[in-house]
Motif scaffolding. Structure first.
Motif, PDB file in Angstrom:
ATOM      1  N   SER A   1      -3.155 -13.100  19.215  1.00 51.97           N
ATOM      2  CA  SER A   1      -3.530 -13.879  18.030  1.00 51.97           C
ATOM      3  C   SER A   1      -4.945 -13.623  17.556  1.00 51.97           C
ATOM      4  N   GLY A   2      -5.697 -12.764  18.239  1.00 52.30           N
ATOM      5  CA  GLY A   2      -7.073 -12.480  17.850  1.00 52.30           C
ATOM      6  C   GLY A   2      -7.270 -11.025  17.492  1.00 52.30           C
ATOM      7  N   ARG A   3      -8.515 -10.676  17.132  1.00 49.23           N
ATOM      8  CA  ARG A   3      -8.831  -9.318  16.694  1.00 49.23           C
ATOM      9  C   ARG A   3      -9.473  -8.488  17.796  1.00 49.23           C
ATOM     10  N   ILE A   4      -9.299  -8.886  19.032  1.00 48.16           N
ATOM     11  CA  ILE A   4      -9.967  -8.190  20.131  1.00 48.16           C
ATOM     12  C   ILE A   4      -9.352  -6.820  20.375  1.00 48.16           C
ATOM     13  N   GLU A   5      -8.033  -6.740  20.420  1.00 48.03           N
ATOM     14  CA  GLU A   5      -7.364  -5.484  20.745  1.00 48.03           C
ATOM     15  C   GLU A   5      -6.487  -5.028  19.582  1.00 48.03           C
ATOM     16  N   THR A   6      -6.787  -3.845  19.063  1.00 49.96           N
ATOM     17  CA  THR A   6      -6.007  -3.258  17.978  1.00 49.96           C
ATOM     18  C   THR A   6      -4.924  -2.359  18.555  1.00 49.96           C
ATOM     19  N   LEU A   7      -3.700  -2.588  18.140  1.00 46.56           N
ATOM     20  CA  LEU A   7      -2.586  -1.754  18.596  1.00 46.56           C
ATOM     21  C   LEU A   7      -2.352  -0.563  17.678  1.00 46.56           C
ATOM     22  N   ARG A   8      -2.332  -0.815  16.382  1.00 47.60           N
ATOM     23  CA  ARG A   8      -2.085   0.247  15.404  1.00 47.60           C
ATOM     24  C   ARG A   8      -2.961  -0.012  14.181  1.00 47.60           C
ATOM     25  N   GLU A   9      -3.358   1.053  13.532  1.00 51.15           N
ATOM     26  CA  GLU A   9      -4.150   0.912  12.302  1.00 51.15           C
ATOM     27  C   GLU A   9      -3.869   2.093  11.393  1.00 51.15           C
ATOM     28  N   ARG A  10      -3.795   1.804  10.109  1.00 50.91           N
ATOM     29  CA  ARG A  10      -3.530   2.873   9.146  1.00 50.91           C
ATOM     30  C   ARG A  10      -4.136   2.526   7.805  1.00 50.91           C
ATOM     31  N   THR A  11      -4.700   3.522   7.152  1.00 47.56           N
ATOM     32  CA  THR A  11      -5.171   3.389   5.775  1.00 47.56           C
ATOM     33  C   THR A  11      -4.220   4.161   4.870  1.00 47.56           C
ATOM     34  N   VAL A  12      -3.693   3.494   3.868  1.00 47.68           N
ATOM     35  CA  VAL A  12      -2.789   4.152   2.915  1.00 47.68           C
ATOM     36  C   VAL A  12      -3.654   4.912   1.918  1.00 47.68           C
ATOM     37  N   GLU A  13      -3.622   6.216   1.998  1.00 46.80           N
ATOM     38  CA  GLU A  13      -4.530   7.049   1.205  1.00 46.80           C
ATOM     39  C   GLU A  13      -4.099   7.181  -0.240  1.00 46.80           C
ATOM     40  N   LYS A  14      -2.854   6.908  -0.539  1.00 47.19           N
ATOM     41  CA  LYS A  14      -2.370   7.035  -1.915  1.00 47.19           C
ATOM     42  C   LYS A  14      -2.845   5.863  -2.771  1.00 47.19           C
ATOM     43  N   GLY A  15      -2.731   6.037  -4.090  1.00 46.83           N
ATOM     44  CA  GLY A  15      -3.028   4.949  -5.015  1.00 46.83           C
ATOM     45  C   GLY A  15      -2.066   3.796  -4.820  1.00 46.83           C
ATOM     46  N   TYR A  16      -2.415   2.646  -5.388  1.00 48.51           N
ATOM     47  CA  TYR A  16      -1.669   1.420  -5.124  1.00 48.51           C
ATOM     48  C   TYR A  16      -0.195   1.511  -5.559  1.00 48.51           C
ATOM     49  N   ALA A  17       0.063   2.114  -6.699  1.00 49.54           N
ATOM     50  CA  ALA A  17       1.455   2.250  -7.146  1.00 49.54           C
ATOM     51  C   ALA A  17       2.152   3.404  -6.429  1.00 49.54           C
ATOM     52  N   ALA A  18       1.459   4.536  -6.324  1.00 50.24           N
ATOM     53  CA  ALA A  18       2.052   5.703  -5.671  1.00 50.24           C
ATOM     54  C   ALA A  18       2.356   5.430  -4.203  1.00 50.24           C
ATOM     55  N   GLY A  19       1.541   4.606  -3.554  1.00 49.11           N
ATOM     56  CA  GLY A  19       1.702   4.364  -2.130  1.00 49.11           C
ATOM     57  C   GLY A  19       2.271   3.012  -1.777  1.00 49.11           C
ATOM     58  N   PHE A  20       2.770   2.264  -2.789  1.00 49.70           N
ATOM     59  CA  PHE A  20       3.204   0.891  -2.514  1.00 49.70           C
ATOM     60  C   PHE A  20       4.383   0.849  -1.546  1.00 49.70           C
ATOM     61  N   GLU A  21       5.401   1.633  -1.800  1.00 50.77           N
ATOM     62  CA  GLU A  21       6.571   1.602  -0.924  1.00 50.77           C
ATOM     63  C   GLU A  21       6.216   2.094   0.473  1.00 50.77           C
ATOM     64  N   GLU A  22       5.318   3.062   0.557  1.00 49.09           N
ATOM     65  CA  GLU A  22       4.867   3.540   1.864  1.00 49.09           C
ATOM     66  C   GLU A  22       4.159   2.425   2.628  1.00 49.09           C
ATOM     67  N   ALA A  23       3.295   1.681   1.932  1.00 43.93           N
ATOM     68  CA  ALA A  23       2.583   0.584   2.577  1.00 43.93           C
ATOM     69  C   ALA A  23       3.551  -0.495   3.049  1.00 43.93           C
ATOM     70  N   ILE A  24       4.503  -0.872   2.192  1.00 43.17           N
ATOM     71  CA  ILE A  24       5.472  -1.908   2.567  1.00 43.17           C
ATOM     72  C   ILE A  24       6.316  -1.444   3.750  1.00 43.17           C
ATOM     73  N   GLY A  25       6.724  -0.181   3.739  1.00 43.96           N
ATOM     74  CA  GLY A  25       7.514   0.341   4.848  1.00 43.96           C
ATOM     75  C   GLY A  25       6.750   0.316   6.159  1.00 43.96           C
TER      76      GLY A  25
END
Length: 499
Positions: A252-276
């Motif tokens: 429940s805290g921010r101490i340990e990160t399991l996975r992280e990703r930055t969606v490099e595409k634009g908001y519309a171009a990468g929307f479905e990728e982000a949701i997936g």
């Protein structure tokens, strides 16, 4: 213009801007004047003049006859020019405030050597040189404070200039535009066939304010185009920190990160990728059907989708160094965007939609990514209630707006604040859908058995005492009473529910 503008592009600018009628408030001609102080003052005046005239750039030319626009050539070389022992360009950048981008270019035109500085327009406040702002009045450079009407007009121009219409990448060729922007996504989302040729594609993108033809016949990629359609936001240095970031934590805290990703595409171009990607990280729960078991998301997919779309549309782009973020914990999902909401968080359900980024909101609605009528939050609450989850939380904190979806929690494990929030949002949802909250609808909301009306009555009393709801008609008998959110009946008074 791009990092390495072509000679043809530079020559096109000279041809376009060096004319007999060519000295405007955002263009200045010189022969060989290399006085550093004069150059600094002109950069300030021209940047401010460009902003006043709604131009993305200003230009300071050397080798052009002042007042006539005739190309005469120049010996001025900004690459070797210095102020004291400091290179001229460094010295100018150091004394300009706020920082304004400019770059020197040299080009051969009509057999003459021409040098010019291309200067970005002032953006949020007047550009000063050595603590003094300048402006062009006709062909005369003067201090901005000596032209009070122009100063007021300049501040009004800053208020009118939306972030979406500013330039993300100037002077791009047609090939660069089509390489950097995912234009097929644009046509797919709008469900229209793409034009048959390159010029038709560019014209269509320009009509929607995604790109704009520049002074040399090339294209400026605007922030709106880059933010929505970039194949990679890293191609636009000023925007790469505005990409969507998704983080999955352990516990429940921010101490340990399991996975992280930055969606490099634009908001519309990468929307479905982000949701997936978000869907893949969300915890699931197992449901047992008549014959099969299946795993479903712990959170309603539609609710997550709506909140992510809202995060993108309503963020404050004036806040640098921060971007939209989705954080997934064991017991909740936090979706946040930089900037304080323009609407009180209590009124997300009923208030008409407002956005800092009107052009982006309009296009995202046409893309089908966010709601046309601002009913996305209604859907979020409906989906949460249908899934029997705790009420979502909407709040402004530390300069950002945050929406929180909570994992399944039994009624007995909810605290008083969570229960009151659920009662209030249920009243809001009932009201905006033309219904009324009653003891019976509240029992259904929480899954309270019909024989336990007293539990619902106690919840209503708590929400009444907290001022979150009101009785629609205090004279009605308790069995037939209906309840409204506090903002729906300003003259009503809290009245205790019978227990």
């Amino acid at each position: 213009m791009g990092a390495n503008p072509s000679p043809e592009h530079l020559a096109g600018l000279v041809k376009s801007l060096c004319r007999t009628d060519g000295e405007w408030e955002w263009v200045e001609y010189k022969r060989n004047n290399g006085n550093p102080e004069e150059i600094g003052e002109y950069i300030s005046a021209l940047a401010n003049g460009a902003a006043l005239n709604g131009r993305p750039h200003a230009y300071l030319f050397w080798g052009v006859e002042d007042g006539a626009g005739e190309l005469v050539g120049t010996a001025f070389d900004p690459g070797t020019a210095k102020k004291g022992n400091e290179p001229l360009e460094n010295w100018l950048h150091r004394l300009l405030d706020p920082h304004v981008h400019f770059a020197f270019h040299a080009v051969e035109a009509e057999g003459k050597r021409i040098v010019f500085a291309r200067i970005d327009a002032a953006a949020s406040r007047p550009v000063q040189f050595r603590g003094e702002a300048y402006v062009r009045v006709g062909q005369v450079k003067k201090r901005l404070k000596d032209a009070p009407e122009l100063e007021r007009a300049l501040w009004r121009a800053f208020d009118r200039t939306a972030f979406e219409s500013k330039v993300a990448l100037p002077g791009a060729t047609a090939e660069t535009v089509l390489r950097l922007l995912d234009h097929p996504v644009y046509f797919d989302l709008l469900e229209i066939p793409p034009p048959a040729n390159r010029d038709g594609i560019l014209e269509t993108l320009a009509r929607d304010g995604l790109i704009r033809e520049d002074d040399a016949g090339d294209w400026d990629i605007l922030n709106l185009g880059a933010l929505l359609l970039a194949r990679n936001l890293d191609s636009f240095p000023a925007l790469k920190r505005k990409a969507v970031r998704i983080v999955r934590y352990s516990g429940s805290g921010r101490i340990e990160t399991l996975r992280e990703r930055t969606v490099e595409k634009g908001y519309a171009a990468g929307f479905e990728e982000a949701i997936g990607y978000i869907d893949a990280l969300l915890p699931g729960r197992e449901e047992i059907g008549p014959a099969l078991r299946r795993t479903v998301s712990a959170y309603p997919p539609l609710a997550v989708r709506e909140l992510v779309a809202n995060m993108l549309v309503h963020r404050d782009f004036s806040i640098s160094g921060a971007g939209p973020m989705v954080e997934i914990f064991a017991d909740r999902v936090e979706i946040s965007n930089p900037g304080k909401s323009l609407i009180e968080t209590d009124r997300f359900v009923d208030a008409p939609p407002r956005s800092r980024n009107e052009a982006m909101a309009s296009l995202m609605r046409r893309f089908g990514i966010c709601e046309e009528r601002g009913s996305g939050i209604d859907k979020v609450i409906f989906e949460v209630e249908l899934a029997q989850l705790p009420a979502p939380l909407f709040e402004t904190t530390s300069g950002s707006t945050r929406s929180v979806l909570f994992a399944r929690k039994g009624f007995r494990n909810m605290n008083r604040r969570e229960r009151i929030r659920a009662v209030y949002l249920h009243a809001c949802l009932q009201h905006v859908t033309g219904k009324k909250m009653t003891n019976a609808t509240l029992r259904r909301r929480f899954g309270i058995p019909g024989g336990n009306a007293a539990i619902a009555s106690n919840l209503l009393n708590q929400a009444l005492a907290a001022g979150r709801i009101v009785v629609e008609d205090p004279t009605a008998g308790y069995r037939s009473r209906a309840y409204l959110p506090f903002w729906a009946a300003p003259d009503a008074s809290p009245v205790a529910e019978f227990i």
